[in-house]
Every structure is written in C-alpha cells, then in structure tokens.
Write a protein that holds these residues in place. Structure first.
Motif, mmCIF file in Angstrom:
data_model
loop_
_atom_site.group_PDB
_atom_site.id
_atom_site.type_symbol
_atom_site.label_atom_id
_atom_site.label_comp_id
_atom_site.label_asym_id
_atom_site.label_seq_id
_atom_site.Cartn_x
_atom_site.Cartn_y
_atom_site.Cartn_z
ATOM 1 N N HIS A 197 0.833 -1.204 0.000
ATOM 2 C CA HIS A 197 0.000 0.000 0.000
ATOM 3 C C HIS A 197 0.869 1.256 0.000
ATOM 4 N N SER A 202 0.781 3.702 -3.226
ATOM 5 C CA SER A 202 0.076 4.964 -2.991
ATOM 6 C C SER A 202 0.808 6.142 -3.612
ATOM 7 N N TYR A 260 -11.327 2.990 1.139
ATOM 8 C CA TYR A 260 -10.922 3.591 2.406
ATOM 9 C C TYR A 260 -12.087 3.664 3.392
ATOM 10 N N ILE A 283 -6.010 -3.297 1.362
ATOM 11 C CA ILE A 283 -5.860 -2.109 0.522
ATOM 12 C C ILE A 283 -4.591 -2.204 -0.315
ATOM 13 N N GLY A 284 -3.500 -2.686 0.294
ATOM 14 C CA GLY A 284 -2.250 -2.822 -0.457
ATOM 15 C C GLY A 284 -2.375 -3.781 -1.622
ATOM 16 N N THR A 336 -4.561 -2.044 -4.390
ATOM 17 C CA THR A 336 -3.815 -1.022 -5.138
ATOM 18 C C THR A 336 -2.752 -1.648 -6.029
#
Length: 1139
Positions: free
Chosen positions: A1050, A1054, A1083, A1109-1110, A1113
């Motif tokens: 993430h 990002s 999020y 989330i990582g 993405t």
C-alpha cells in the motif's frame, strides 16, 4: 462580486473546520494531560510485606531436551543448607507450577510458596463462624448443586492432608505480553515442564522404594498451575496444547491475568493466538458427538481468575474475566477487593507479595487436598466449591446484589408444628433455596423420609456445640420496645425483640456489630416465647448466628483521653434478615456473652452492636445521570437524618468506571444537645468527638456487576471507582449501574456529598479505552484519506489531513455517518447475538467520546508532523543557499562530483531506474527475515523523504523562478522532488508547481500518519525481539510478515497508483451525476472495519484492512500497466483544474 463572495465562503469554511479540529484537539489534550497527572499519583494499599528464606533448586533437564533456553526450579523454604539432590528425591507433596508473567522472574513465587510452607506446618487458620458464600444458580448448574452438600466431606482437622511442592519455570524474563511468538514458545515449554514434574515424582518414588522408604503415597497425576499476568494465559494455553497429557492439569489459578483480550492487542499473531486459545477452551467444555455423546475434554478442569481491581493499571478486571470462555460450573472470576480477609484492591505486582492475599491463597490451595488420597479432589465441583467458600465474600448474596442469584441464598426454612419446614404451603417451598422440599406437591412418605436432611438444613446456621456458651438467665433478659437496639457492653444479657410489634410488612432486620458470632454474640428466631424465657424448653427456635457476614475491620479506635471512653469500634460483621426470614416468627433474641476481665491487661476497645427494623423501600436513593453531571460544578448532597434506616441503597445511574465519585460522609449531629456538654459554647470538634463515641464509623459496599464487590470501611472521604469496562459486549451480568450500600448508625445524622472526579475519570478513560483508541485512530486516518481520495475523484484540490479531519467532524451528515452510523449498525446486529448487549446510550456516548478523542489525537500528530517537515524544509533551504554562496570555494562542486559518482555506478543506476522495486525488495527482506516492524520503518523513511522533497520544492517555488518542461508540466530547473511521480500527480498549468507540490505533501503526509500508527503498534514486538538478540534465531510470525508486506504494498503503490478507478456509482437526487467512487469507497470500508474492531478491543485487525488495501492497489497498478502496454486507454488520470 461573485469572486469575493466565493473567497469569503472559502475562508468561512476553513475557519469552521479549524474550529472543529481545535475543539477536538483541546478535548483530547485535556483528557490526556489530566489522565496522566492522575495516573502519576501514588497508589496506597494496606498490604503487609511477606518475608521468607528462599532457596531455588534447579531441576535437571532430561537427556532428550531440545533446548536449554529455559529452566525449571523447585522452591525450598528455610535458611539451613540443604542437599539439592536429596530434596528432589524426597518429593511427595502436591505439585504446583508457578508461571511468571511479562518480564517476570521465577523467584516471584517465593511469597506464596513460603506462606504455603508456613500454612502446612502451622495448620489451618483459626475457624471463624461467619457465613460463607454459596453457589449462584449459574455455578450450581442444571443439577442445582448446593455448596453445603458439595463440601460436606471437605474437613480439615488439626493439619492439612499434604503439603505443596512449588515449582517455577524460568522464562528468562522475556516479554511475553509483547510478542505472540514468544507466548507460543512459553506455552510449549510449560507443557514440557508439567511432564518433567510428573516424571520426576515417578522417579523419586522409585528411588525411595529401592531404599525401603516408600510410605505408600499416591503418585500425583496432575499439576496445579498458578500464573501471574501473562503467565495465567500461558497456563490456559498449555491446558489446551495438543501435546499435553490427558488429565495432567485440572486446576488453574491465575493472578491478574488477561483472558478475554491481551493487554496490548496490537500484533496480528498475538491476537490470533489469543483467539485460538479461547476458542479451544470454549469447544473444550462442549460435549463431543461420536457414536454417543462423550464427556467434554475440559469437564474436570477448574479455572479461577483473581483480578487486582481498580489499582491494577496493567490488566483491567474486564480483561481478566472468564465470561464466555469458561462456564460458571467450572470457573470463577473474583476481585481481590471482594475476597474474604483481603478486601483490598492492589497493584499488578503487589498481588504477588501482599501477605493478606498470599496467606489466603495458600490455605485455599491446601484445602483442595483430599485427605484420603493426599492429592487434589477429583470432583471439579468440590474444587470450585473450595475456592468459592474460601475466597468470595457472602456480602453480595446477603444484600441481594449478586446477579442471577434469584432469592437470597440465606433464606431460612421455617418450622411448623410437626417439625417439618413449611411456608405458605408447598408453593412457598419452591421459593426458598434452603428448603428441602422443591416440588409443588409432596407426600407424607417423602416428608418422613427427608426429615433427617431437613434437620441438617435447619441447623446450617447453628453454632457448633464445641464452642462454649453460658446459658442466659431469665432475670437478666431485656425487652426492647423500640425498632432500634443498641449494645455497648458485654453484659451477658439477652435482648428480646417482638417482631409482630416492631416490624411491619416488608421490613428488614439488620444487625451491625464488632462482636464475633458464636463467641461473643448469638441470634435466635422464636415462634413463641419459651417458659421462663429458656430456649431449651422450646423446640420452635432456630439459631441464625452464622448468617452473619464478615466485614473488613478498620483500625482500632483511639482513646479520646487515657482511661476515657473510646470511639466506636469499626463493625466486623453484618446480619440481614428479610421478610421471608422473619415470617411466622414472633420473637428475635440477641444474646451477648459475659466479658472476663484479665488483671494487668489494658481496657478492651469499645463493644458495639446496633440492630434495627426498617422498611428498605424508605432507604433507597437514585443518583441520575443528570445529577451526576451537575456535580461537576456543584457538590450534591444527600441528608440522612437521625433514626434513619441503617442500610441505605444508593443506585448510581452510570457505572463508576466512567464517572468516579468523590464520596464524603460527614457526621452532623447525634442527638446530643449542646446543654449536655460541660462547655458553655462547645466547638464543632467537641460535638464530633461525642458523636464518634456514640456512632460506629460508616461502611460502604460498592457493587458493580462486571467488576464485583469493594468495601470501604471507616468511610469519611474516598474516591469511589470500579474497574469495570462498560459498553463492551460479552458480560453475562449485563447491568452497568453501580450500587453503593451505605451502613450508617441510625443514632447520628450524616451529610453525604458526592462529586464526579475529573482527574479520576480521565485516568480511567485512558486505562480502560486506551487499547480501543489505537484502532479508532487508524479509522480516523482512513476516513481522512477517504475524503482526500474523493476529492481526487471529483478533480478538486487535494485538502490536507487536518482539513479532512475537520470536514469529517462537520455536523450533521459527515459526523453522524462516520461516527454514529456504524455504531447503530453494529448495535442492531449484536442484539441478536448470544452475548449481553450494553446500554445503547452508554455505548453511543463512550464510543463517540473515543471517536472525538482519536480525531483530536490524530490532528495533533498531523500538526506535529507538519511542524517537523516545515522546519526540516526551512533548514534544508537555508543550508542550500549557504552552499551556493560557497560555490567559489569548491565545496559544492566537490559534493556534486561525489553524488554523480555514486549515481553513475552500476548499483546507483539500478536504484535510479527502479527505486520503488528496490525499496520493496529491501523491505520484504527485513519483514520476512528479521522483523516486520523494520520493513515498516524503512517505508516510513521513504514517506518522510517524499514529504520533505515535496515541501522543499513547494517552498523553493515561492522564491525561485520556474518553467515548463517539454511535456507541458510545471517543473523547476532545480527540483528536489523525484521525477517519477510527476506524470501521475502533477497538474496542468491551471495550478502552479508550488501548489502541486503542496498537494503531494498532503497526500504523502496522510499515508505517513497511517503507516506511522501501524508501525508503532508493532514496536512492543520489536522490543521483545531485541531482547532475544543473540539467542536461538527464529523467523518472525508468518502472519505478521504477510500482513506487513501488504502494508508495504500500500505504501509503495500509494505514490504512483492512480485513484480514478470505478467501483460503485454514487447516487444523487438532483443535478449532474456524481463521479463513481473508487479508492475512496475502499478507504471507507476499511475505516469502518478498523473503527468497529477498535471498539471491540482488537486494533490488530487494522493490519488485515491495510494489507487488503495494499493488494487492491497493487492489482490496480498491474492492470493499469498491462493496459498501457497494449496501447489501450487505461485508467483515467486525474485531471486538475482550478475553480
């Protein structure tokens, strides 16, 4: 005009979010500062130090031992030199294994081991005749076991059946509360230690038999485990370990040990191990279905958890509770403040050396030994009964405070004319716990067959015949004609109270005294008065002396002057008889023994006994929530006038864990007129001295269902606080209301004042909810990133983290949607679960308080972070200007040549070509090989460098000229920011390069704060890792490494992954359609997940959300690259424009 109006609206909006952030920041700072100052205050306790002469005998490891890192020791008490090998051969007692806690030492067993040796050599404690606690309906189980029946064969005469052999494991002082991997290793070694102990007994018996020294003792088949702090959880983990022999551990005693959740639930592997162990315990008490239903694997295991109470800052009582883990038929949770002969809350370490506690614990463990086998009782009900009767006070049951207890267990069977208990027919028998007859219809044969058992029930509260007592004389009887009876001397008289005349329907009779039951005072109930007042001539009398419950006594009252009258003594016992106990009885008698003075002895302290008939409905007072809050600025008063009920029930609408009260009880008058004093104008102190000589000191019983009992003797001024964790699911008790039962002399009038203590409330907030705040803080940062991502999706200017926090606090929509919406959803779901739900109002109030506190804390962290980066950028610019001034001296040219040489090397070219890949590889090696926190620290350094470069470029663009590059993007000729980020984050010419760099700083600052909090959560594990450096090398927990790798993904993605992905459509009632939500929606879900798990005291689950989330993405990045490689139109890049 429109432009000016827009600017005013923008400035107004900025002021409002600044105000909201400042208010939340001030709120968090006030609680933090006040709470920390309150925690710094020294905690006093009345514990007595324990002294001993310890010797620790090492137990040799077996030849097949796989590791010598840990060790096992046997304790010996005494100052004489001993032969270690001979002591190991002489092993013949009951084995007890002590397990130290986090950073603890095996030598911490010395206090309880020494007192166990003294208790065995000195014999049982002198017997008292106070009422013992009994089983609650939950503890009695479906069979309805009675404690008196369970303990009928448990007798100790003269000496205990066997002694205790204390062992302890040396765990090298490792921090088992900081790392789950260490916890698993300790559990495995305890299993090996249990096997070594049992094998040692077998070999010792074999060696003694070879030398004809075998006395026929029975080999122990189980070991009693005693664990302190994390050692208690290690003991439970060892019990369910697959390698443990069956039946090797059947009794576990934990001291201030966390069971429901770890004290620092911030490491994923730690939380997973806790959950696995607790799940194994829950399944261990469930019957196994095979060909037929078999006995549960843990059916014979008894667990007792002792909590330190409000003074234990490390393990709160809620964490140490066994609710939902061990059924009430096999376990009990008790606070040290509610233990008989202890009645003190104590610090986390003090529970190991407090003499009052270790003496009581030593005698209780010795009473577990069966006189027939010399080993602990096989029946789990018997072992649990020993703990209940010896440790738990009967005060909650005596005053109907114990939850789910139904009718008072002290209710009496009432005699009829034929000697069989009846009460309002057979239906009344169902409502009396001590009644023999439990069915609505009974036959004469059943009554005749059970007459012997009924006689035992009736004499259950009768003093033993071995206690001598001189018979009363009728000519010395006193007849009391008022509802209040007072005894101030050991005059050998018997007081008669006519129940029909002095008591009305529904009245209680309460007796408070400092005389010992059976020895100094006896109480009887009479259906009619016997001839000449002699109870031996009447068979319609029941003795209820041993219904008296023990109170902790205060200090001995001092004499006002030598040879003069002393202050009233502190009460040591209380007796309560309810309306069912008094029904169908006519008289109540209180007999006092005759004091035999001894020549040369000092005069005895004051003798006191006060009894009263009163209506309990007139002695209740409710403290509402509004009245408690109003006490913040003005003390509230409750007046108790003379001849008031002796027992006052103060019901507090809230738990005193959230709003601790400063309770002040002052004596105002005591019925003595000023004209009766020698002084013409007496001072208030003179009247107070006279009142102290007439009235006994007030006593407060504080009861909170999730916490238990605490007694405050000699009450004048005290801060009343309970160690309850309200607004959390899982308690079988349910109620969150604290009850204060005040025992006050009816001869005196009292002014009772109370006020909420802000410092104590702030301290309790940090202690009880500190673990939850970690998870909520992660949610706050995720909510801020959600707002940044949404602005990105809308092609608006990227706001700062502080601005996002202020926007999320805006009323009504953002605040209620993020703070209250998930709570209502969670509360509605848990209503249908098996666990007891807390009050909705208290749950919402405390949860919103935690949310606001977390917002203020994150805002403060963001301000500090910004200040550091602005200072660093200013210093960097200042140094850079100075270096430019020194260019003619060659310093700058030399520095440039060195940097170019490094960058033109093979490694430098690889690093410049793929910097993110290099960072990912190095971080992965650190995560999977050394420790996950090291990889996250490297990630933080990358974030910090990017923030610094962006902010530095932003400040330089305000002073230096800038120009456009060939791609149309704004770029300074001396830009310090990495160029690989400009294609995805830089703006078209609508925004200046300085503004673009500031938004890049805002973005990286938010990600930095998110990963900073998660890294801090792994710091305790890193500390434990550093302590083990140089020992046997083990890889980190695989779960921690995988989740940390997801966080690194993430962090890397990002910086370059575009946020304009479409996941869900955003509905809009009017106007143009809203752009689809992508990363902002991810999020949002992650923030809600972390929010709810933070409230559930599981902040470590935030790693699952961040790792998810990582991965998402990373998948988006890979898909975007594949689409671009094919020459197709990929994910839409963000478009910036200025409004």
């Amino acid at each position: 005009m429109a432009e000016g109006s827009g600017k005013r609206m923008m400035v107004s909006s900025q002021c409002w979010w600044n105000l909201r952030v400042c208010l939340s920041l001030a709120f968090a700072a006030t609680i933090a500062i006040t709470g920390f100052l309150g925690l710094r205050k020294p905690v006093t306790n009345g514990c007595t130090m324990t002294y001993m002469y310890p010797t620790y005998i090492p137990v040799p490891a077996p030849p097949n031992a796989t590791s010598n890192r840990y060790a096992l020791y046997l304790y010996h008490e005494g100052w004489k030199k001993i032969d270690y090998q001979l002591e190991l051969v002489k092993l013949s007692g009951v084995p007890v294994l002590f397990i130290p806690g986090n950073g603890g030492s095996y030598k911490q067993m010395r206090s309880i081991a020494a007192e166990s040796d003294r208790a065995y050599n000195g014999g049982p404690l002198e017997g008292s005749f106070y009422q013992q606690s009994s089983f609650t309906p939950l503890e009695a189980g479906p069979e309805g076991l009675d404690l008196a029946d369970v303990l009928a064969g448990v007798t100790v005469e003269g000496q205990y059946a066997n002694h205790l052999d204390w062992f302890a494991v040396d765990l090298e002082g490792e921090h088992s509360a900081m790392d789950g991997w260490i916890l698993e290793e300790h559990s495995e070694y305890v299993v090996q230690a249990v096997h070594r102990i049992l094998d040692r007994y077998r070999s010792s018996l074999h060696m003694r038999s070879q030398h004809n020294d075998d006395k026929g003792e029975i080999l122990p088949t189980s070991v009693i485990l005693v664990g302190h702090s994390m050692g208690g959880f290690i003991a439970r983990a060892a019990v369910v370990h697959p390698k443990l022999r069956k039946g090797a551990v059947e009794t576990v005693l934990t001291l201030s040990s966390p069971h429901r959740s770890p004290p620092m639930a911030v490491q994923p592997s730690f939380g997973r191990f806790f959950s696995q162990v607790n799940a194994a315990w829950v399944h261990g008490y469930e019957a196994v279905k095979g060909r037929a239903w078999t006995k549960p694997p843990l059916a014979n295991v008894v667990v007792v958890s002792v909590t330190g109470g409000a003074h234990d800052y490390q393990v709160r009582s809620r964490m140490a509770s066994l609710d939902g883990i061990v059924p009430s038929t096999n376990g009990m949770t008790i606070g040290s403040a509610g233990m008989v002969n202890v009645f003190m809350s104590m610090e986390h370490q003090a529970i190991l050396w407090c003499n009052e506690f270790v003496v009581k614990t030593a005698h209780t463990l010795l009473q577990l030994i069966d006189k027939d086998t010399g080993q602990p009782y096989a029946s789990p009900h018997t072992r649990l009964g020993v703990f209940v009767s010896n440790m738990r006070s009967a005060l909650p049951q005596a005053f109907d405070l114990l939850p789910n207890s139904g009718n008072s267990p002290l209710s009496l069977p009432l005699p009829s004319s034929d000697g069989i208990s009846t009460r309002e027919g057979a239906e009344g028998l169902d409502n009396v716990e001590h009644s023999l007859l439990t069915k609505a219809s009974i036959t004469k044969d059943e009554i005749a067959g059970s007459e012997h058992d009924e006689t035992q029930k009736i004499t259950h509260f009768t003093c033993p015949q071995s206690v001598s007592w001189e018979g009363e004389r009728a000519d010395k009887d006193l007849h009391i004609s008022t509802p209040i009876m007072t005894i101030l001397a050991m005059d050998g008289r018997r007081r008669w109270l006519d129940i029909k005349k002095l008591a009305f329907k529904g009245d209680w009779f309460v007796l408070v005294t400092n005389l010992a039951p059976c020895v100094g005072l006896r109480i009887h109930l009479w259906t009619e008065k016997g001839q000449q007042g002699d109870k031996e001539l009447s068979d319609q009398v029941i003795e209820v002396t041993m219904m008296m419950v023990q109170l902790p006594s205060g200090p001995t009252p001092p004499q006002i002057e030598p040879g003069g009258q002393t202050e009233q003594a502190s009460p040591t016992g209380v007796l309560r008889l309810g309306p069912k106990d008094l029904a169908e009885f006519r008289y109540l008698t209180v007999s006092v023994t005759t004091h035999q003075p001894v020549s040369g002895m000092p005069p005895p302290s004051a003798v006191m006994a006060v009894g009263q008939f009163f209506n309990p409905e007139e002695a209740t007072h409710s403290l509402s929530a509004s009245r408690l809050l109003s006490s913040l600025y003005k003390q509230q008063h409750v007046w108790l006038w003379e001849y008031h009920p002796m027992v006052w029930n103060l019901s507090v609408a809230l738990s005193l864990s959230s709003v601790p009260l400063v309770l002040d009880v002052k004596t105002s008058t005591c019925g003595i007129p000023q004209t009766a004093l020698a002084k013409e104008h007496p001072e208030p102190e003179d009247l107070l001295k006279m009142c102290k000589a007439r009235c006994f000191p007030p006593v407060a019983l504080v009861w909170d269902p999730p916490y238990g009992l605490e007694v405050l003797p000699n009450l004048t001024t005290a801060t009343v606080v309970v160690d309850s964790s309200q607004a959390i699911w899982g308690s079988s008790y349910g109620s969150e209301h604290t009850t204060i039962v005040l025992l006050a002399d009816p001869h005196c009038a009292y002014d009772v004042t109370f006020k909420v203590s802000l410092s104590a409330a702030a301290s309790r907030f940090l202690l009880v909810h500190g673990l939850q705040l970690a998870g909520v803080s992660v949610a706050v940062v995720l909510f801020a990133l959600m707002r940044q991502a949404r602005e990105w999706e809308l092609d608006n200017s990227l706001p700062s983290i502080v601005a996002c926090i202020g926007a999320n606090l805006r009323l009504p929509v953002p605040f209620f949607a993020l703070a209250v919406g998930p709570l209502l959803m969670y509360f509605s779901i848990t209503i249908f679960s098996t666990e007891t739900s807390p009050s909705l109002i208290s749950f919402l109030g405390l949860s919103i308080t935690r949310y606001i506190f977390a917002n203020g804390a994150v805002a403060l962290l963001a301000y500090i972070c910004s200040a550091v980066f602005y200072t660093g950028a200013f210093c960097h610019s200042f140094i850079k200007v100075r270096l430019q001034a020194c260019e003619d001296q060659g310093y700058r040219q030399g520095l440039k040549r060195g940097c170019l040489a490094c960058s033109n090397s093979q490694m430098g070219r690889n690093l410049r070509g793929r910097p993110l890949l290099t960072v990912g590889i190095v971080a992965s090696i650190l995560i999977f090989v050394i420790h996950p926190s090291l990889g996250l620290i490297l990630l933080l350094l990358i974030h910090a460098w990017r923030c610094h470069c962006a902010l530095l470029s932003h400040q330089q663009q305000k002073k230096l000229p800038w120009k456009k590059n060939e791609n149309g993007f704004i770029k300074h000729s001396d830009n310090a920011f990495p160029q690989d980020e400009l294609p995805s984050l830089a703006k078209p010419s609508a925004l200046s390069f300085a503004e673009t760099q500031l938004e890049i700083f805002y973005h990286h600052q938010g990600v930095l704060l998110l990963h900073l909090i998660t890294t801090v959560m792994l710091i305790p594990s890193l500390v434990a890792f550093v302590q083990r450096v140089g020992l046997e090398r083990t890889l980190p927990a695989f779960l921690d490494s995988v989740l940390a790798f997801g966080v690194v993904l993430h962090g890397i993605q990002s910086s370059t992954a575009d946020g304009n992905i479409s996941l869900i459509r955003v509905p809009r009632l009017s106007g143009p359609p809203e752009p689809d939500a992508g990363l902002s929606f991810i999020y949002l879900l992650a923030g809600i997940y972390c929010y709810l798990n933070g409230l559930a005291q599981a902040p470590y689950r935030a790693f699952y959300a961040l790792a998810t989330i990582g991965v998402i993405t990373a998948v988006i990045r890979i898909r975007d690259n594949q689409v671009r490689g094919k020459g197709e139109v990929g994910v839409k890049h963000r478009h910036f424009h200025r409004h």
